[in-house]
Design an enzyme around this catalytic site. Structure first.
Site: not given
Ligand code: PRP
Ligand code: URA
Length: 229
Positions: A124, A128, A220, A223
């Site tokens: 994400r 945005t 997160d 993380d």
């Molecule tokens: C997180 C999570 C989802 C997304 C959800 O991933 O694992 O994929 O955010 O958010 P949304 O419903 O608003 O799209 P992130 O983009 O943080 O990537 P990561 O898993 O690599 O940390």
């Molecule tokens: N992605 C995450 O990992 N946590 C949140 O709360 C939203 C998006």
């Protein structure tokens, strides 16, 4: 936790009511709720967090695979020959959304070790909140398979919607989506865009904050699984 910090269980979140006529299964089993509460705690370290994500995925997966088709095959027991049920059809395909969805894969594979595994890489944009796909590798042909998309967090729903859209473009038909924590905003978006996809939710939280993080959520997920913050 001190006694003064406990209170009687207030039941399933009222936010679930909005989705009672949608294609959503809330996995309200007490074991799942207990483990999600441990996940939320900011003092839960990486090792325990990772194990909990895997365990919750296994418990939700058990629910999500309840309708797998069966066929009877002849088996000879030490006593007699009989027809007995086995999982039928093409093998299951798991599709974790990277990174955080990866933490759920072993939980599902412990139930169905022969499942195929595809991958969709998404992140994400921090400003945005729009998802960007950077990788996709899915077993082909996919049409006949039950596909289980895995991502612990359903926040705005952007990542889930784009991932499901991509799988459909590649021929996917029988799709389920498994998440651990969802926000009403994300669940609304996915169920409207993809009413044919059954969404399995561990817990439905209250809302998103201004950074599109789920409240109260768990922070997160990527993380916390990989210890990158
Ligand atoms: C997180 C999570 C989802 C997304 C959800 O991933 O694992 O994929 O955010 O958010 P949304 O419903 O608003 O799209 P992130 O983009 O943080 O990537 P990561 O898993 O690599 O940390
Ligand atoms: N992605 C995450 O990992 N946590 C949140 O709360 C939203 C998006």
């Amino acid at each position: 936790m001190a006694e003064s910090e406990t209170r009687p269980y207030s039941g399933a979140p009222v936010e679930e009511q909005e989705f009672k006529d949608r294609n959503v299964v809330f996995c309200n089993h007490p074991l799942i709720q207990h483990k999600i509460s441990l996940l939320r705690d900011e003092n839960t370290g990486t090792n325990e967090f990772r194990k909990l994500v895997e365990e919750i995925a296994r418990l939700e997966g058990y629910e999500a695979l309840r309708d797998l088709p069966l066929e009877e095959r002849r088996v000879k027991t030490p006593i007699a020959e009989t027809f007995t049920p086995f999982i039928a059809g093409k093998k299951l395909c798991l599709v974790p959304i990277l990174r955080a969805g990866l933490g759920m894969v072993e939980g599902l594979l412990s139930l169905v070790p022969t499942a195929k595994v595809g991958f969709i890489g998404m992140y994400r944009d921090e400003t945005t909140h729009i998802p960007h796909e950077y990788y996709c590798k899915i077993p082909s042909p996919i049409e006949q398979r039950t596909i289980v998309v895995l991502d612990p967090m359903l926040a705005t729903g952007g990542s889930a919607c784009d991932a499901i859209e991509d799988i459909k473009k590649r021929g996917g038909v029988h799709i389920k989506f498994l998440c651990i924590i969802a926000a009403p905003e994300g669940l609304r978006k996915v169920t409207q865009a993809h009413p044919d996809v059954t969404v399995y939710v561990g817990h439905l939280d209250h809302q998103l904050n201004e950074k599109a993080y789920i409240v109260p959520g768990l922070g997160d997920a990527g993380d916390r699984i990989y210890g990158t913050k």
